[in-house]
Design a protein around this motif. Sequence first.
Motif, PDB file in Angstrom:
ATOM      1  N   ALA A 237      95.441  23.239   8.280  1.00  0.00           N
ATOM      2  CA  ALA A 237      96.133  24.311   8.679  1.00  0.00           C
ATOM      3  C   ALA A 237      97.676  24.166   8.925  1.00  0.00           C
ATOM      4  CB  ALA A 237      95.681  24.787  10.235  1.00  0.00           C
ATOM      5  N   LEU A 238      98.058  23.090   9.083  1.00  0.00           N
ATOM      6  CA  LEU A 238      99.546  22.471   9.185  1.00  0.00           C
ATOM      7  C   LEU A 238     100.058  22.474   8.091  1.00  0.00           C
ATOM      8  CD1 LEU A 238     101.743  21.660  11.129  1.00  0.00           C
ATOM      9  CD2 LEU A 238     100.923  19.107  10.714  1.00  0.00           C
ATOM     10  N   THR A 239      99.484  21.670   6.833  1.00  0.00           N
ATOM     11  CA  THR A 239      99.849  21.269   5.696  1.00  0.00           C
ATOM     12  C   THR A 239      99.562  22.120   4.403  1.00  0.00           C
ATOM     13  OG1 THR A 239      98.314  19.615   5.141  1.00  0.00           O
ATOM     14  CG2 THR A 239     100.360  18.964   6.371  1.00  0.00           C
ATOM     15  N   GLY A 240      98.509  22.946   4.679  1.00  0.00           N
ATOM     16  CA  GLY A 240      98.153  23.912   3.591  1.00  0.00           C
ATOM     17  C   GLY A 240      96.726  23.437   3.058  1.00  0.00           C
ATOM     18  N   ARG A 241      95.942  24.606   2.834  1.00  0.00           N
ATOM     19  CA  ARG A 241      94.584  24.488   2.069  1.00  0.00           C
ATOM     20  C   ARG A 241      94.332  25.061   0.859  1.00  0.00           C
ATOM     21  NH1 ARG A 241      92.220  26.771   7.827  1.00  0.00           N
ATOM     22  NH2 ARG A 241      92.521  24.710   9.026  1.00  0.00           N
ATOM     23  N   ALA A 242      93.327  24.705   0.349  1.00  0.00           N
ATOM     24  CA  ALA A 242      93.249  25.109  -1.147  1.00  0.00           C
ATOM     25  C   ALA A 242      93.008  26.432  -1.666  1.00  0.00           C
ATOM     26  CB  ALA A 242      92.051  24.285  -1.750  1.00  0.00           C
ATOM     27  N   GLY A 243      93.521  26.924  -2.477  1.00  0.00           N
ATOM     28  CA  GLY A 243      93.224  28.098  -2.905  1.00  0.00           C
ATOM     29  C   GLY A 243      91.552  28.255  -3.782  1.00  0.00           C
ATOM     30  N   GLN A 244      91.095  29.420  -3.763  1.00  0.00           N
ATOM     31  CA  GLN A 244      89.667  29.611  -4.144  1.00  0.00           C
ATOM     32  C   GLN A 244      89.657  29.743  -5.651  1.00  0.00           C
ATOM     33  OE1 GLN A 244      87.191  30.171  -1.835  1.00  0.00           O
ATOM     34  NE2 GLN A 244      85.795  30.136  -3.815  1.00  0.00           N
ATOM     35  N   LEU A 453      98.226  12.366  -7.152  1.00  0.00           N
ATOM     36  CA  LEU A 453      97.979  12.460  -5.565  1.00  0.00           C
ATOM     37  C   LEU A 453      99.458  12.377  -5.059  1.00  0.00           C
ATOM     38  CD1 LEU A 453      95.059   9.888  -4.985  1.00  0.00           C
ATOM     39  CD2 LEU A 453      94.865  12.402  -5.029  1.00  0.00           C
ATOM     40  N   PHE A 454      99.573  13.323  -4.101  1.00  0.00           N
ATOM     41  CA  PHE A 454     100.903  13.546  -3.563  1.00  0.00           C
ATOM     42  C   PHE A 454     100.555  14.242  -2.044  1.00  0.00           C
ATOM     43  CE2 PHE A 454     100.324  16.768  -6.894  1.00  0.00           C
ATOM     44  CZ  PHE A 454     100.221  17.820  -5.918  1.00  0.00           C
ATOM     45  N   PRO A 455     101.693  14.050  -1.107  1.00  0.00           N
ATOM     46  CA  PRO A 455     101.479  14.915  -0.041  1.00  0.00           C
ATOM     47  C   PRO A 455     101.025  16.347  -0.259  1.00  0.00           C
ATOM     48  CG  PRO A 455     103.345  13.254   0.155  1.00  0.00           C
ATOM     49  CD  PRO A 455     102.947  13.369  -1.152  1.00  0.00           C
ATOM     50  N   ALA A 456     100.244  16.857   0.326  1.00  0.00           N
ATOM     51  CA  ALA A 456      99.785  18.413   0.492  1.00  0.00           C
ATOM     52  C   ALA A 456      99.190  18.336  -0.841  1.00  0.00           C
ATOM     53  CB  ALA A 456     101.028  19.258   0.520  1.00  0.00           C
ATOM     54  N   VAL A 457      98.566  17.380  -1.560  1.00  0.00           N
ATOM     55  CA  VAL A 457      97.665  17.500  -2.616  1.00  0.00           C
ATOM     56  C   VAL A 457      96.231  18.550  -2.397  1.00  0.00           C
ATOM     57  CG1 VAL A 457      96.283  15.554  -2.588  1.00  0.00           C
ATOM     58  CG2 VAL A 457      96.643  16.569  -4.711  1.00  0.00           C
ATOM     59  N   GLN A 458      96.030  18.586  -1.059  1.00  0.00           N
ATOM     60  CA  GLN A 458      94.760  19.276  -0.702  1.00  0.00           C
ATOM     61  C   GLN A 458      94.951  20.802  -0.950  1.00  0.00           C
ATOM     62  OE1 GLN A 458      96.985  17.777   1.459  1.00  0.00           O
ATOM     63  NE2 GLN A 458      97.618  19.566   2.734  1.00  0.00           N
ATOM     64  N   ARG A 459      96.125  21.257  -1.291  1.00  0.00           N
ATOM     65  CA  ARG A 459      96.361  22.611  -1.299  1.00  0.00           C
ATOM     66  C   ARG A 459      95.654  23.241  -2.629  1.00  0.00           C
ATOM     67  NH1 ARG A 459     102.904  23.674   0.198  1.00  0.00           N
ATOM     68  NH2 ARG A 459     102.662  22.830   2.141  1.00  0.00           N
ATOM     69  N   PHE A 460      95.342  22.306  -3.627  1.00  0.00           N
ATOM     70  CA  PHE A 460      94.993  22.600  -4.899  1.00  0.00           C
ATOM     71  C   PHE A 460      93.427  22.214  -5.045  1.00  0.00           C
ATOM     72  CE2 PHE A 460      99.516  21.564  -5.005  1.00  0.00           C
ATOM     73  CZ  PHE A 460      99.806  22.922  -5.465  1.00  0.00           C
ATOM     74  N   VAL A 490      91.376  16.700   0.596  1.00  0.00           N
ATOM     75  CA  VAL A 490      91.239  17.013  -0.791  1.00  0.00           C
ATOM     76  C   VAL A 490      89.621  17.582  -0.888  1.00  0.00           C
ATOM     77  CG1 VAL A 490      91.091  16.419  -3.312  1.00  0.00           C
ATOM     78  CG2 VAL A 490      92.767  15.430  -1.825  1.00  0.00           C
ATOM     79  N   PRO A 491      89.389  19.050  -1.318  1.00  0.00           N
ATOM     80  CA  PRO A 491      88.167  19.400  -1.094  1.00  0.00           C
ATOM     81  C   PRO A 491      87.404  18.973  -2.022  1.00  0.00           C
ATOM     82  CG  PRO A 491      89.684  21.196  -2.069  1.00  0.00           C
ATOM     83  CD  PRO A 491      90.760  19.733  -1.442  1.00  0.00           C
ATOM     84  N   VAL A 492      87.715  18.932  -3.480  1.00  0.00           N
ATOM     85  CA  VAL A 492      86.599  18.998  -4.565  1.00  0.00           C
ATOM     86  C   VAL A 492      87.360  17.571  -5.591  1.00  0.00           C
ATOM     87  CG1 VAL A 492      85.791  19.584  -6.750  1.00  0.00           C
ATOM     88  CG2 VAL A 492      85.955  21.125  -4.654  1.00  0.00           C
ATOM     89  N   GLN A 493      86.473  16.393  -5.750  1.00  0.00           N
ATOM     90  CA  GLN A 493      86.730  15.686  -6.967  1.00  0.00           C
ATOM     91  C   GLN A 493      85.687  15.960  -7.829  1.00  0.00           C
ATOM     92  OE1 GLN A 493      87.210  11.290  -6.501  1.00  0.00           O
ATOM     93  NE2 GLN A 493      85.389  11.087  -7.821  1.00  0.00           N
TER      94      GLN A 493
END
Length: 735
Positions: A237-244, A453-460, A490-493
């Motif tokens: 929630a703080l750093t950003g979440r993935a798009g769909q 991999l980088f900070p906030a990579v979980q946005r993707f 990171v939601p999906v590998q």
Amino acid sequence: MPPKSDLAHVLQLDVLRLVENRPAHVRLAVAQTDDLGIRIEASAPGVFRLRCGPNQALSGEPPSGRAAARADLLLARHEAVGEFQTEALPGDEGWSLEQGDVRLEVRSQPFSLRLTRGEQVLLQSADQAVLACTTQENNPGWQVNWLLDDEDGLYGLGETGGDLDRRGEYLSSDDGRALPLIWSVRGWGLYVNTLSDVSHDLAHDDDTTYTQYIDGAVLDVYIFAGEPVEILNQYTALTGRAGQPTLWPMGVWVDQAHGQSLDQLHEVVSGLRKNEYAFDAVRLAAPACYGFQDDKPAFEWDAQRIPDARAMLDRFAALQVQVAAPSAPVVRTGTSLFEEWEDRGWLLCRDDGDVLVLEGDERSGGQPYALLDLTHKDAYRLWSERQYQLIEDGLGAPVCDATFAIPDDVTARGGESGAVLRAVYPALARQALFDAVAGHKTPQEGVMLSTDLFPAVQRFAWQLGPDVQNDWAGFEYSLRTALALGHAGVPVQMHTLGSADAPTEGMSAELYLRWLAACVFSGNFSFQAIPALLPQAFDTQTQALVRHWLEWRYRLVPYVLGIIEDAVRTGLPVQRSMAMCFPDDPMAQAWDTQYLFGPALLVAPVLQAGNEQRIYLPKGDAWWDLSTGRRYEGGTILTMQVGLETIPVFGREGHMLCLGPATQHTGEFNSARLLEEVWMFGMPEHSPVVMRNKIRVMQMQGSSYIKGLEGLKILPSEGLEVKRRGAEVRISRIR
């Protein structure tokens, strides 16, 4: 401080005084100097933000210009949304900052920190050298020491193919595979909010201490209290979440091998379709298939590989196959475009003014190249817009690895250099590509693939997995990296079923099927388009089992998409480790290659030859064997005989599994009828996770009432009965 620091220029922050007390933050002055201060904010419930540095930097004023843009790369939410009550500790030893039952104690003389929840101490600073900074203007940095409990397992910090508990390691964020979030099953987490280099001594030199070394003039650390799933929720929630992602990326992929022609790939794809192996997409191999023309800023396809891009896309589309192609933000040297953009200042340059020229590699087909300066807004916009045009022309998704060995003597237009630039560059490349794919849609949907991999990579949402060997160890390595990346949000590998670049002698039919079965119960996976790693390489019985597993994969697509939709809301990954989901069960944490596949299914992949498999079912819930329908109590160790047609999967009591139809590709999905069947694991208590979910569960008087199951086949657990009343289904116990 880190070995590079001069200990003669280290200031220990020991004596503090309170200078400002607000509901959302407090500010403390450092007695040893007028230049430094500490600001602590109630970032969110159970989350504290600790910042230390020059007082001007702690004023609370929002940054402007490039500083704000850089901050946006790290944080999706800058403002504090919580409040705390500040009380003096007995004897004026410091202050207690309280958010409900979570408390951060800040003591002075000497300075120390202690995080508690109720009466339980979650995390505290080490007894000595808690917080220190360097006083050298040309080498600012910070050191923070945390005391570890003997049972403190340390999870997160990015990719690993080894032990998921990182305790005993020494990591640096500048190595390219580390991420900034760390947490413990004891109920605490830490996130260092910086693009600069952060080193982590995870009880490597001292088995009782975790030390963070942070480059930069300002220390910015978020401290979390809560179970791991709560920490991931707050962190994302703080750093950003993935798009769909859209629907087609959820289907199986086929990866082109290096050196394989388009005709050869098309022959592989046609053979898979003819033999009824379900799949949806192909990923073209490096080098980049398209890029800037030598004399103008327009994209063109590599004429040697792809003479006619439109014909190539149409050819695959005729087989109901989407295409993902590699790209890179590079410009070939020795071209007129290189000279023009050198004059414009659109290329990364060394501090002496010369353009940074990198030796040819896999991405450039061996040709030397320069890097587009993506911190320059015009260069960034041009690259993203050109990608968008290709997406509009029918390209399914771009593939781009943008982690480059950028030397320390390179400074970008935005002022970034060194470790900061090496972190910023892949983040900007990924964002530009995601904008091209999904930025014009509401809500944003789409994928772009990368290993960066980088900070906030979980946005993707989509992360490519590592290259592995074609053996049991490679299979396990792929699984462990997915679980480790999930620890950082990171939601999906995306897994690969073997590697086309490694010897294939070790890929037996048994290993192939075990690997495939685990891939089916993951975010997604790809076949390798070489004969030895395709289903046709094996006997007819193995091929029949491959079709069996692919049928399962496509039936699971609505559930998997539902898990990813859940990740967009909660930050939880598709594959969830035992440590993440069962922090109070040490036995579960020891079975670290088992995982929860979303909230409803426990998966125990078979990672060695033979049919015997030992499984641990975590405490706190009962579990239902998908193969037999048998119920087991939690806290049980099972020894099972597992044939190649099955994989140990258990449904969590109180949950449901919604399955779609068996199809050859996602284009056969009926948008009006995404589901066919519902499996129940005991009395339903939770609404199921499923794409576009309209199914709701309500409990009343010992029964469950469910809306949204019209027309679906319902498989209740033993001892339950189903009664349909119009649009409502009632599940109750058989009397």
